[in-house]
Design a protein around this motif. Structure first.
Motif, PDB file in Angstrom:
ATOM      1  N   ALA B  60      35.848  77.560  70.797  1.00 46.37           N
ATOM      2  CA  ALA B  60      35.965  76.528  69.762  1.00 46.37           C
ATOM      3  C   ALA B  60      37.393  76.439  69.241  1.00 46.37           C
ATOM      4  O   ALA B  60      37.926  75.353  69.056  1.00 46.37           O
ATOM      5  N   LEU B  61      38.000  77.586  69.067  1.00 45.52           N
ATOM      6  CA  LEU B  61      39.353  77.628  68.517  1.00 45.52           C
ATOM      7  C   LEU B  61      40.362  77.004  69.472  1.00 45.52           C
ATOM      8  O   LEU B  61      41.225  76.227  69.063  1.00 45.52           O
ATOM      9  N   SER B  62      40.230  77.320  70.767  1.00 47.10           N
ATOM     10  CA  SER B  62      41.207  76.755  71.703  1.00 47.10           C
ATOM     11  C   SER B  62      40.996  75.244  71.836  1.00 47.10           C
ATOM     12  O   SER B  62      41.947  74.485  72.006  1.00 47.10           O
ATOM     13  N   LEU B  63      39.737  74.818  71.712  1.00 55.53           N
ATOM     14  CA  LEU B  63      39.464  73.380  71.735  1.00 55.53           C
ATOM     15  C   LEU B  63      40.075  72.707  70.508  1.00 55.53           C
ATOM     16  O   LEU B  63      40.663  71.627  70.606  1.00 55.53           O
ATOM     17  N   GLN B  64      39.929  73.359  69.371  1.00 57.97           N
ATOM     18  CA  GLN B  64      40.478  72.821  68.127  1.00 57.97           C
ATOM     19  C   GLN B  64      41.992  72.643  68.247  1.00 57.97           C
ATOM     20  O   GLN B  64      42.534  71.593  67.904  1.00 57.97           O
ATOM     21  N   ILE B  65      42.655  73.664  68.784  1.00 56.27           N
ATOM     22  CA  ILE B  65      44.106  73.594  68.953  1.00 56.27           C
ATOM     23  C   ILE B  65      44.472  72.459  69.909  1.00 56.27           C
ATOM     24  O   ILE B  65      45.416  71.709  69.681  1.00 56.27           O
ATOM     25  N   VAL B 125      30.609  70.944  64.302  1.00 58.69           N
ATOM     26  CA  VAL B 125      30.824  69.709  63.538  1.00 58.69           C
ATOM     27  C   VAL B 125      32.318  69.466  63.348  1.00 58.69           C
ATOM     28  O   VAL B 125      32.804  68.350  63.517  1.00 58.69           O
ATOM     29  N   HIS B 126      33.037  70.534  63.054  1.00 57.84           N
ATOM     30  CA  HIS B 126      34.479  70.426  62.844  1.00 57.84           C
ATOM     31  C   HIS B 126      35.168  69.854  64.086  1.00 57.84           C
ATOM     32  O   HIS B 126      36.034  68.984  63.985  1.00 57.84           O
ATOM     33  N   LEU B 127      34.760  70.348  65.247  1.00 62.68           N
ATOM     34  CA  LEU B 127      35.349  69.858  66.493  1.00 62.68           C
ATOM     35  C   LEU B 127      35.054  68.374  66.677  1.00 62.68           C
ATOM     36  O   LEU B 127      35.903  67.607  67.109  1.00 62.68           O
ATOM     37  N   GLN B 128      33.834  67.988  66.314  1.00 62.19           N
ATOM     38  CA  GLN B 128      33.480  66.578  66.499  1.00 62.19           C
ATOM     39  C   GLN B 128      34.240  65.677  65.541  1.00 62.19           C
ATOM     40  O   GLN B 128      34.634  64.564  65.900  1.00 62.19           O
ATOM     41  N   ILE B 129      34.473  66.165  64.334  1.00 64.51           N
ATOM     42  CA  ILE B 129      35.264  65.385  63.372  1.00 64.51           C
ATOM     43  C   ILE B 129      36.688  65.211  63.894  1.00 64.51           C
ATOM     44  O   ILE B 129      37.248  64.119  63.856  1.00 64.51           O
TER      45      ILE B 129
END
Lengths: 66, 144
Positions: B60-65, B125-129
């Motif tokens: 999730a973190l690497s996707l977020q970055i 949810v955060h990733l989708q936002i």
């Protein structure tokens, strides 16, 4: 989580527009002359990220239903 | 009236999966605390054979970055003024940050053979936002 996005798309649109206008971005100042090659790269990048997020959601859903 | 002595994992160990996998501390008060980025707490105390499966925050973190970087790239290509881009990114960060407050606490005490599966929906949810913001910016600036 179903297919429903967390924030309504219309809300996102208004949000993005308000942030851009708050920071003084005018539509006619935006560079529209991005070379086609770069556009292609951007499209691929966005599609790739979209797919990865979907895969992540899917794996979460599967874990949840186990 | 005599009280039945309650079961405690540290009194004896029945874990016979061939060799010890963990260092057993002879301290009944010893607590194993795992804290993840999104305030997820899993406390395992005085127990044995506990299996934990939790959200892969690394993915999730690497996707977020990745999405945040993409947002920065798109804005830098579309807007000439770097300071303007920084301010916009700050604003977007604030919007997506307010949605992150997940606190889960799982406590396992004096138990054995327990499977724990936790799902952090907030990080999903955060990733989708973030991806919604990215798509929103691309659509609004009309650059693709």
């Amino acid at each position: 989580m179903s297919g429903q996005p967390p924030i309504n798309n219309k809300v996102v649109e208004v949000l993005v527009k308000s942030v851009l206008s708050k920071n003084g971005v005018k539509a006619d100042e935006v560079k529209r002359s991005i070379p086609e090659e770069q556009k292609k790269m951007l499209r691929e990048m966005v599609e790739d990220l979209k797919r990865q997020v979907e895969e992540f959601q899917q794996s979460q859903k599967e874990e949840n239903s186990e | 009236m005599s009280k039945t002595k309650e079961w405690r994992a540290l009194d004896y160990c029945e874990d016979n999966r061939g060799g010890s996998q963990a260092i057993v501390e002879q301290d009944a008060e010893q607590t194993n605390i795992t804290k993840q980025l999104s305030e997820e707490w899993i406390i395992i105390k005085d127990s044995e054979c506990v299996n934990v499966e939790t959200t892969d925050t690394q993915v999730a973190l690497s996707l977020q970055i990745g999405i945040e970087a993409a947002l920065a790239i798109v804005l830098r290509l579309a807007i000439a003024d770097d300071n303007q881009v920084e301010d916009i990114l700050q604003d977007f960060k604030q919007i997506s940050k307010t949605n992150q407050s997940n606190r889960q606490k799982t406590i396992v005490e004096k138990s054995k053979y327990v499977d724990i599966v936790t799902v952090d929906t907030d990080i999903a949810v955060h990733l989708q936002i973030l991806i919604q913001l990215l798509l929103g910016v691309i659509a609004t600036l009309d650059i693709l």
